[in-house]
Design a protein around this motif. Sequence first.
Motif, mmCIF file in Angstrom:
data_model
loop_
_atom_site.group_PDB
_atom_site.id
_atom_site.type_symbol
_atom_site.label_atom_id
_atom_site.label_comp_id
_atom_site.label_asym_id
_atom_site.label_seq_id
_atom_site.Cartn_x
_atom_site.Cartn_y
_atom_site.Cartn_z
ATOM 1 N N LEU A 13 0.727 -1.228 0.045
ATOM 2 C CA LEU A 13 0.070 -0.137 0.037
ATOM 3 C C LEU A 13 0.911 0.919 0.002
ATOM 4 N N ASP A 14 0.676 2.147 -1.180
ATOM 5 C CA ASP A 14 1.371 3.340 -0.963
ATOM 6 C C ASP A 14 0.529 4.239 -0.303
ATOM 7 N N PRO A 15 1.242 5.120 0.728
ATOM 8 C CA PRO A 15 0.437 6.176 1.386
ATOM 9 C C PRO A 15 -0.096 7.197 0.373
ATOM 10 N N GLU A 16 0.479 7.424 -0.904
ATOM 11 C CA GLU A 16 0.002 8.258 -1.814
ATOM 12 C C GLU A 16 -1.368 8.140 -2.218
ATOM 13 N N LEU A 17 -1.894 6.950 -1.992
ATOM 14 C CA LEU A 17 -3.421 6.733 -2.231
ATOM 15 C C LEU A 17 -4.217 7.399 -1.413
ATOM 16 N N ALA A 18 -3.742 7.978 -0.354
ATOM 17 C CA ALA A 18 -4.636 8.780 0.715
ATOM 18 C C ALA A 18 -5.160 10.016 0.146
ATOM 19 N N ARG A 19 -4.212 10.536 -0.670
ATOM 20 C CA ARG A 19 -4.453 12.047 -1.367
ATOM 21 C C ARG A 19 -5.683 12.023 -2.079
ATOM 22 N N THR A 20 -6.424 10.975 -2.600
ATOM 23 C CA THR A 20 -7.543 11.099 -3.369
ATOM 24 C C THR A 20 -8.746 10.898 -2.618
ATOM 25 N N GLU A 21 -8.710 10.599 -1.240
ATOM 26 C CA GLU A 21 -9.938 10.188 -0.227
ATOM 27 C C GLU A 21 -10.084 11.474 0.334
ATOM 28 N N PRO A 22 -11.331 11.795 0.328
ATOM 29 C CA PRO A 22 -11.910 13.127 0.840
ATOM 30 C C PRO A 22 -12.041 12.658 2.334
ATOM 31 N N ASP A 23 -12.302 11.571 2.859
ATOM 32 C CA ASP A 23 -12.537 11.242 4.562
ATOM 33 C C ASP A 23 -11.172 11.177 5.128
ATOM 34 N N PRO A 24 -11.100 12.010 6.218
ATOM 35 C CA PRO A 24 -9.993 12.181 6.968
ATOM 36 C C PRO A 24 -9.259 10.829 7.637
ATOM 37 N N GLU A 25 -10.361 10.277 8.030
ATOM 38 C CA GLU A 25 -10.118 8.959 8.872
ATOM 39 C C GLU A 25 -9.484 8.025 7.823
ATOM 40 N N ILE A 26 -10.037 7.778 6.618
ATOM 41 C CA ILE A 26 -9.606 6.850 5.645
ATOM 42 C C ILE A 26 -8.183 7.339 5.203
ATOM 43 N N GLN A 27 -7.907 8.571 4.922
ATOM 44 C CA GLN A 27 -6.735 9.180 4.719
ATOM 45 C C GLN A 27 -5.642 8.771 5.855
ATOM 46 N N ASP A 28 -6.086 8.890 7.145
ATOM 47 C CA ASP A 28 -5.020 8.450 8.185
ATOM 48 C C ASP A 28 -4.680 7.183 8.083
ATOM 49 N N LEU A 29 -6.005 6.161 8.056
ATOM 50 C CA LEU A 29 -5.527 4.851 8.013
ATOM 51 C C LEU A 29 -4.686 4.177 6.945
ATOM 52 N N ILE A 30 -4.694 4.965 5.693
ATOM 53 C CA ILE A 30 -3.847 4.515 4.515
ATOM 54 C C ILE A 30 -2.521 4.904 4.932
ATOM 55 N N ARG A 31 -2.229 6.076 5.420
ATOM 56 C CA ARG A 31 -0.893 6.549 5.685
ATOM 57 C C ARG A 31 -0.169 5.711 7.099
ATOM 58 N N ALA A 32 -1.010 5.434 7.740
ATOM 59 C CA ALA A 32 -0.581 4.647 8.911
ATOM 60 C C ALA A 32 -0.345 3.034 8.558
ATOM 61 N N SER A 33 -0.791 2.726 7.175
ATOM 62 C CA SER A 33 -0.682 1.296 6.885
ATOM 63 C C SER A 33 0.137 0.942 5.519
ATOM 64 N N ALA A 34 1.005 2.241 5.291
ATOM 65 C CA ALA A 34 2.026 1.959 4.468
ATOM 66 C C ALA A 34 2.978 0.904 4.506
ATOM 67 N N GLY A 35 3.106 0.360 3.302
ATOM 68 C CA GLY A 35 3.862 -0.963 3.318
ATOM 69 C C GLY A 35 2.968 -2.227 3.088
ATOM 70 N N LEU A 36 3.556 -3.133 3.993
ATOM 71 C CA LEU A 36 3.103 -4.575 3.436
ATOM 72 C C LEU A 36 1.758 -4.911 4.302
ATOM 73 N N ASN A 37 0.672 -5.032 3.927
ATOM 74 C CA ASN A 37 -0.818 -5.376 4.325
ATOM 75 C C ASN A 37 -1.263 -6.720 3.925
ATOM 76 N N LEU A 38 -2.479 -7.108 4.342
ATOM 77 C CA LEU A 38 -3.002 -8.504 3.926
ATOM 78 C C LEU A 38 -4.226 -8.042 3.154
ATOM 79 N N ALA A 39 -4.779 -8.859 2.302
ATOM 80 C CA ALA A 39 -6.028 -8.534 1.606
ATOM 81 C C ALA A 39 -6.543 -10.268 1.189
ATOM 82 N N LEU A 40 -7.736 -10.209 1.225
ATOM 83 C CA LEU A 40 -8.573 -11.436 0.742
ATOM 84 C C LEU A 40 -9.267 -11.213 -0.638
#
Length: 257
Positions: A70-97
């Motif tokens: 997950l690239d923290p730059e993806l947060a720039r296009t999100e209007p919700d501050p909570e989602i922005q913070d979550l993306i930035r705090a999760s930069a790097g390797l995550n998990l997905a299904l």
Amino acid sequence: MRTVIATRYVTPLREGGSLPAVVEADDDGMYVLKFRGAGQRVKSLIAELVAGEIARALGLLIPEIVFIELDPELARTEPDPEIQDLIRASAGLNLALDYLPGSVTFDPLAQKLDAELASCVVWLDAYVTNIDRTPRNTNMLIWHRRLWLIDHGATLYFHYTWKNYRERSRDHFSAIKDHVLLPNASELQAVDSKMTERLVPDIISSIIKLIPDAWLVESPFSENTQHRDAYIEYLLHRLEPPHIFLEEAIRARALYV
């Protein structure tokens, strides 16, 4: 396991306590992303990975699990501050299904499972101490008329504190009494041998080896090898007879009979 790169944040899944999200990745696939910066952080990702792959080894249906960058730059296009913070705090390797389009939440009142399948799911959840498969939140989907298990981040709660983990591997897991499938799990004793035989030490070890080094944090172990060995020891010790977790599930189910 495959590693993909998140290319687009699609939509949050608000029903999840840690705000998982549907994202698109560089393989053109759609995934449900579990953020390392949310809730219980990497511990929940480890639980999701380990319990999910144990379920797969037992022959149960689990969406493909992948690592996702997950690239923290993806947060720039999100209007919700909570989602922005979550993306930035999760930069790097995550998990997905893998995202299962058109799937519906399993409804125990409308959909009945055969006793063997219900018993296998209850056995799994008793073994991995899953507190999150209740009537209020089943964490199961019906997709193409088959049952799929999701959301195992609340399993293996022993790893939030490693104190006395060897003794705690023999936990009865009394919370199994709240399992949504317990009333229908009449074949628990019958499936026990089959489930146990599938979880040979090599299978457990191979699953634990999937845990990224970067996620093995906040522990009393000085080396990642020791950390992994402790997970393996816990899971194998839990399989040693007698199966106290199985006895507890059978005892709890007797209340429904």
